[in-house]
Design a protein around this motif. Structure first.
Motif, PDB file in Angstrom:
ATOM      1  N   ARG A  17       0.830  -1.204   0.000  1.00 17.29           N
ATOM      2  CA  ARG A  17       0.000   0.000   0.000  1.00 17.29           C
ATOM      3  C   ARG A  17       0.870   1.263   0.000  1.00 17.29           C
ATOM      4  O   ARG A  17       0.533   2.257  -0.637  1.00 17.29           O
ATOM      5  CB  ARG A  17      -0.923  -0.018   1.226  1.00 17.29           C
ATOM      6  CG  ARG A  17      -1.819   1.197   1.373  1.00 17.29           C
ATOM      7  CD  ARG A  17      -2.704   1.404   0.173  1.00 17.29           C
ATOM      8  NE  ARG A  17      -3.529   2.598   0.316  1.00 17.29           N
ATOM      9  CZ  ARG A  17      -4.005   3.297  -0.696  1.00 17.29           C
ATOM     10  NH1 ARG A  17      -3.744   2.940  -1.944  1.00 17.29           N
ATOM     11  NH2 ARG A  17      -4.742   4.351  -0.483  1.00 17.29           N
ATOM     12  N   LEU A 314      -0.121   4.015   7.711  1.00 19.66           N
ATOM     13  CA  LEU A 314      -1.438   3.675   7.163  1.00 19.66           C
ATOM     14  C   LEU A 314      -2.531   3.891   8.203  1.00 19.66           C
ATOM     15  O   LEU A 314      -3.634   4.346   7.873  1.00 19.66           O
ATOM     16  CB  LEU A 314      -1.445   2.225   6.674  1.00 19.66           C
ATOM     17  CG  LEU A 314      -0.427   1.891   5.571  1.00 19.66           C
ATOM     18  CD1 LEU A 314      -0.513   0.423   5.190  1.00 19.66           C
ATOM     19  CD2 LEU A 314      -0.654   2.771   4.348  1.00 19.66           C
ATOM     20  N   LEU A 315      -2.216   3.570   9.455  1.00 18.87           N
ATOM     21  CA  LEU A 315      -3.168   3.826  10.536  1.00 18.87           C
ATOM     22  C   LEU A 315      -3.371   5.328  10.713  1.00 18.87           C
ATOM     23  O   LEU A 315      -4.490   5.793  10.965  1.00 18.87           O
ATOM     24  CB  LEU A 315      -2.649   3.199  11.829  1.00 18.87           C
ATOM     25  CG  LEU A 315      -3.601   3.220  13.030  1.00 18.87           C
ATOM     26  CD1 LEU A 315      -4.849   2.398  12.742  1.00 18.87           C
ATOM     27  CD2 LEU A 315      -2.899   2.709  14.284  1.00 18.87           C
ATOM     28  N   LEU A 317      -3.183   7.659   8.360  1.00 15.21           N
ATOM     29  CA  LEU A 317      -4.036   8.160   7.281  1.00 15.21           C
ATOM     30  C   LEU A 317      -5.485   7.748   7.490  1.00 15.21           C
ATOM     31  O   LEU A 317      -6.410   8.522   7.209  1.00 15.21           O
ATOM     32  CB  LEU A 317      -3.519   7.642   5.934  1.00 15.21           C
ATOM     33  CG  LEU A 317      -2.115   8.121   5.521  1.00 15.21           C
ATOM     34  CD1 LEU A 317      -1.692   7.455   4.216  1.00 15.21           C
ATOM     35  CD2 LEU A 317      -2.065   9.630   5.383  1.00 15.21           C
ATOM     36  N   SER A 318      -5.684   6.533   7.963  1.00 17.72           N
ATOM     37  CA  SER A 318      -7.042   6.049   8.215  1.00 17.72           C
ATOM     38  C   SER A 318      -7.709   6.848   9.331  1.00 17.72           C
ATOM     39  O   SER A 318      -8.864   7.266   9.213  1.00 17.72           O
ATOM     40  CB  SER A 318      -7.004   4.566   8.580  1.00 17.72           C
ATOM     41  OG  SER A 318      -8.269   4.102   8.957  1.00 17.72           O
ATOM     42  N   HIS A 319      -6.975   7.074  10.423  1.00 17.98           N
ATOM     43  CA  HIS A 319      -7.531   7.827  11.551  1.00 17.98           C
ATOM     44  C   HIS A 319      -7.768   9.281  11.186  1.00 17.98           C
ATOM     45  O   HIS A 319      -8.690   9.916  11.706  1.00 17.98           O
ATOM     46  CB  HIS A 319      -6.582   7.733  12.752  1.00 17.98           C
ATOM     47  CG  HIS A 319      -6.756   6.480  13.547  1.00 17.98           C
ATOM     48  ND1 HIS A 319      -7.205   5.311  12.978  1.00 17.98           N
ATOM     49  CD2 HIS A 319      -6.543   6.198  14.866  1.00 17.98           C
ATOM     50  CE1 HIS A 319      -7.262   4.371  13.904  1.00 17.98           C
ATOM     51  NE2 HIS A 319      -6.860   4.885  15.055  1.00 17.98           N
ATOM     52  N   ARG A 320      -6.913   9.823  10.333  1.00 17.59           N
ATOM     53  CA  ARG A 320      -7.053  11.227   9.942  1.00 17.59           C
ATOM     54  C   ARG A 320      -8.394  11.467   9.259  1.00 17.59           C
ATOM     55  O   ARG A 320      -9.026  12.506   9.453  1.00 17.59           O
ATOM     56  CB  ARG A 320      -5.897  11.614   9.023  1.00 17.59           C
ATOM     57  CG  ARG A 320      -5.868  13.096   8.656  1.00 17.59           C
ATOM     58  CD  ARG A 320      -4.681  13.387   7.757  1.00 17.59           C
ATOM     59  NE  ARG A 320      -3.429  13.206   8.469  1.00 17.59           N
ATOM     60  CZ  ARG A 320      -2.249  13.095   7.860  1.00 17.59           C
ATOM     61  NH1 ARG A 320      -2.176  13.117   6.531  1.00 17.59           N
ATOM     62  NH2 ARG A 320      -1.133  12.970   8.562  1.00 17.59           N
ATOM     63  N   LYS A 321      -8.844  10.523   8.458  1.00 18.30           N
ATOM     64  CA  LYS A 321     -10.136  10.665   7.785  1.00 18.30           C
ATOM     65  C   LYS A 321     -11.286  10.712   8.787  1.00 18.30           C
ATOM     66  O   LYS A 321     -12.315  11.329   8.526  1.00 18.30           O
ATOM     67  CB  LYS A 321     -10.351   9.493   6.812  1.00 18.30           C
ATOM     68  CG  LYS A 321      -9.395   9.500   5.627  1.00 18.30           C
ATOM     69  CD  LYS A 321      -9.654   8.296   4.741  1.00 18.30           C
ATOM     70  CE  LYS A 321      -8.690   8.268   3.562  1.00 18.30           C
ATOM     71  NZ  LYS A 321      -8.909   7.060   2.704  1.00 18.30           N
ATOM     72  N   GLU A 322     -11.098  10.052   9.931  1.00 17.50           N
ATOM     73  CA  GLU A 322     -12.141   9.987  10.945  1.00 17.50           C
ATOM     74  C   GLU A 322     -11.903  10.977  12.084  1.00 17.50           C
ATOM     75  O   GLU A 322     -12.566  10.929  13.113  1.00 17.50           O
ATOM     76  CB  GLU A 322     -12.208   8.568  11.515  1.00 17.50           C
ATOM     77  CG  GLU A 322     -12.473   7.503  10.459  1.00 17.50           C
ATOM     78  CD  GLU A 322     -12.352   6.090  11.013  1.00 17.50           C
ATOM     79  OE1 GLU A 322     -12.193   5.962  12.248  1.00 17.50           O
ATOM     80  OE2 GLU A 322     -12.416   5.126  10.225  1.00 17.50           O
TER      81      GLU A 322
END
Length: 808
Positions: A17, A314-315, A317-322
């Protein structure tokens, strides 16, 4: 033997990824080809070089405007011309020319001071050769828009001139024929000359087509209209066609000559092509680092992991969206503590911790900046082995536990002192007692091999073993007992509890079942787990106390800074008052001396005139008395001011004494921003469209005349402009694609009129669709010389900077 194990290592830790995310940042296929070549390295010098190159480009993205231009792969065109007799096409020559412009711009960027600021990137440029002859040779035959120039050769000039004359003759003849046919009613009144099969034709009513001599080239779908090339122009058109063939042959001849001239430079041009791909690749890595907060830690050639505030990208970026925060990881592995055995509750972050270490170490040794504090230390490992997840295989008849054993067998055979092992849920998958015993034996074997590693487990026997074995240290994922939720924070030094009983009770398992389970665990196990939880609880309590003390100290420091500033202010005020008093006293004495001198002069001039002498002496006495009175008054005022200031100073010193004698921090002096704004310049107030003229400036304070109103503004709120009635930027955020393109068209048209060569288009980041549409349009505009992202501090990828050519 592999340096990385297993074969799907990159997929397991999520590096596949990361490759995709870096590839998205590339602006060309040249850069994307480099993404495919990313590989694990264990050469410290090579890793250090790649990391420094990326870090330097990260600094450029933050501080500079990099000359992005035309990144096109020209390798196929260059490979083609290896064979004598082959030649470039016009389009290929134009692509080569634009590519060389980009190379020249980049080489120029890294000259002078930039060479010292970015030495590693400058070294890449040293291997590239730029030959002005190549660009000059191309410019002799091609326009800036990539068209063959009429004067590329004398023969081409003559051919094109003859074609132009023939076309003019054809048009005249057809116009006369069309007028005549309109008069006779053979064609409609609004009929116009058309083109069919590359030949000029006249649309004639099908019923009258036999009445006109010529060649029928086509007819309408309804069959009511025939398209006829009149016989009068057939010969002329044939001559034009022959001339076009001659033009094509002449262009090929010119291209063959050009190709022969450029063929000796083919290898250097290929090197320039690879150079552009590498620059695009490094820039993409820097942009990715910026996205994940990547930095350059201190690199060590030894095996060490001393990371502070590391996060899984990656975590993140994922948390940033939320809009969620990621708990950073601080971890230490060294020669004394090589293996960290992490225990704790399920879903508490053990696996995330393990994967974070694996991914960041792999990224680092692939030359990618990693999200951790810059003061962190990172070592180099020759091998990284991982055992994560379910590797059950029906084809190979392997159970989950068997596949884990196969991995452990590989580790025992091939691991060594420079190996980093990552093992998740060590020992699980079989009967606990036997699984724990095997896991302990394997751990002892690996520890004797001096390996480094992160291992997660629930087994108590492994926790006991780690507490006594040299080189292994226990670690715990912390758990909030009050809220019954994990804290996702790693704490090294003691093992963690699984909190199985507490979690079971929290989710509502019947109390009698829980009591039965507790009884079956045995008193020793219960006591061990209870003491473990108490240790963790007490440690958390004292850590909170320590944090509160630090906060109190920080607040105290802020108070001391405030009092120190007050003290400095009073001292400065005292000095200013004394200086001013001295100036006033000197002025009073100066005026008094002048009056005294005048009076004495009058006495001397009066000589024997007693009356005048008497009056002069009386006036002198009055002056002296007034001087004394005024001086006394001034001294009293000054004395009172100084007493007041000293009282304030004493108060501040008393406050400092009460809070302790900590040394306050010093703030840097305020610097004048943007010294380029001077009287006479035209400026915009940021966020406003009304231009104004600078009529005065003192330090950061600027007086601006907006229309009929003058106002004083801080320089940081102003933007300088060279055009008074044209704003070289637009905001198309929220517009549909068609509306945005129309706005861009109008902006470029206005820029041409006022001779502005650079404009800004604010389209926002979002999904990048609007940015892509606008840039696709800009590629089709001949006068657009180049375009690129705005400086990262001014908007980055959310703004496109467009450079407009002055013309051929």
């Amino acid at each position: 033997m592999h340096q990385i194990y297993p074969n799907n290592f990159e997929h397991k830790i999520g590096f596949d990824r990361i490759r995709e995310l870096v590839g998205i940042k590339c602006i060309s296929d040249l850069g994307k080809k480099q993404i495919e070549k990313i590989r694990f390295l264990n050469d410290p010098d090579m890793i250090r070089q790649l990391l420094r190159e990326t870090f330097e480009f990260l600094c450029i993205n933050r501080q500079e405007t990099f000359p992005l231009g035309h990144f096109t792969d020209i390798s196929e065109s260059l490979e083609k011309i290896k064979v004598e007799g082959t030649h470039f096409t016009v389009e290929e020559v134009h692509e080569i020319r634009k590519s060389l412009d980009t190379v020249k711009g980049i080489l120029t960027f890294f000259r002078g001071k930039k060479k010292e600021l970015y030495p590693n990137l400058a070294r890449i440029c040293e291997r590239v050769k730029f030959y002005p002859f190549v660009t000059d040779r191309i410019d002799k035959i091609l326009t800036k828009n990539g068209k063959m120039k009429d004067n590329a050769s004398r023969e081409l000039v003559q051919i094109r001139q003859e074609i132009s004359r023939k076309h003019t003759s054809v048009v005249k003849v057809l116009d006369n024929i069309l007028k005549a046919l309109r008069t006779e009613g053979f064609v409609d009144k609004d009929a116009e000359i058309s083109i069919r099969n590359g030949r000029p034709v006249i649309p004639v009513n099908a019923s009258d087509k036999r009445k006109i001599k010529g060649i029928i080239h086509d007819e309408s779908a309804t069959g009511k209209t025939s398209f006829i090339e009149p016989a009068n122009v057939v010969e002329l058109n044939n001559e034009i066609k022959e001339l076009e063939y001659a033009e094509r042959r002449e262009i090929i001849r010119i291209l063959v000559l050009l190709t022969n001239d450029l063929r000796p430079y083919r290898e250097d041009l290929l090197l320039s092509n690879d150079f552009l791909g590498n620059i695009d690749f490094i820039r993409a890595k820097a942009l990715h680092a910026e996205m994940i907060g990547g930095d350059l830690p201190e690199l060590s050639e030894n095996q060490i992991i001393s990371w502070k505030d590391a996060v899984h990208p990656l975590l993140l970026l994922s948390h940033r969206k939320e809009n969620k925060e990621v708990v950073p990881l601080t971890i230490d592995l060294n020669q004394q503590q090589r293996i960290l055995l992490i225990s704790g509750p399920n879903a508490g972050g053990k696996s995330v911790c393990l994967k974070t270490v694996g991914l960041l170490q792999y990224m680092l040794q692939c030359g990618l900046l990693v999200p951790m504090d810059e003061t962190s230390q990172a070592g180099i490992f020759n091998k990284i082995f991982i055992d994560i997840g379910d590797e059950q295989s029906i084809e190979n008849d392997l159970s989950t536990y068997s596949s884990h054993l196969m991995n452990l067998k590989y580790f025992i055979r091939h691991a060594g002192p420079s190996t980093l092992l990552l093992i998740d849920e060590f020992g699980t998958g079989t009967e606990p007692v036997l699984g724990g015993a095997i896991a302990e034996a394997v751990l002892d074997n690996l520890n004797n091999k001096q390996v480094y590693g992160i291992i997660t487990t629930h087994y108590s026997n492994l926790k006991h073993f780690a507490s006594t074995a040299e080189g292994i240290v226990n670690g715990a994922m912390l758990f909030d007992m009050q809220r019954m939720q994990p804290l996702f924070k790693l704490e090294a030094g003691q093992p963690g509890s699984s909190y199985a009983i507490e979690i079971a009770r929290n989710i509502g398992l019947p109390e009698d079942v829980i009591k039965d389970a507790s009884g079956r665990m045995g008193e020793d196990q219960l006591q061990f787990d209870r003491h473990l939880r108490e240790i963790i609880r007490d440690k958390r309590y004292w850590e909170m106390k320590r944090d509160n003390i630090r906060k109190a100290e920080k607040k105290l420091q802020q108070v001391l800074e405030k009092y120190t500033q007050e003290l400095e202010l009073t001292e400065t005020t005292t000095k200013e008052i004394i200086d001013k008093a001295k100036e006033e006293a000197e002025e009073i004495l100066s005026q008094a001396n002048k009056k005294i001198e005048k009076t004495i002069r009058e006495i001397k001039e009066a000589q024997a005139e007693k009356e005048r002498t008497r009056k002069a002496r009386e006036e002198l006495g009055t002056i002296q008395k007034n001087i004394g009175t005024e001086r006394s008054s001034r001294e009293d005022q000054l004395h009172q001011r100084i007493i007041m200031i000293r009282e304030e100073t004493a108060k501040v010193r008393e406050r400092r004494r009460r809070f302790g004698q900590l040394e306050p921090s010093r703030r840097p002096a305020k610097k004048i921003t943007d010294p380029t704004i001077r009287p006479g310049d035209f400026v915009f107030l940021k966020g406003q469209d009304q231009p104004g003229e600078v009529i005065g400036r003192k330090g950061n304070s600027v007086v601006v005349n907006f229309g009929q109103v003058s106002t004083r503004v801080d320089v940081s709120k102003l933007e300088k402009t060279t055009k008074l009635y044209f704003k070289p930027e637009i905001d198309v955020r929220g517009k549909r694609a068609e509306e945005a393109i129309q706005a861009v068209v109008e902006l470029i048209d206005e820029a041409i009129v006022v001779e502005t060569d650079v404009v800004r288009i604010l389209h926002g980041k979002g999904d990048g669709i609007l940015r892509q549409v606008i840039r696709e349009y800009l590629k089709t505009v001949d006068i657009v010389e180049s375009f690129h992202d705005e400086h990262i501090q001014l908007g980055g990828a959310g703004i496109t900077i467009v450079k407009i050519s002055a013309g051929d």
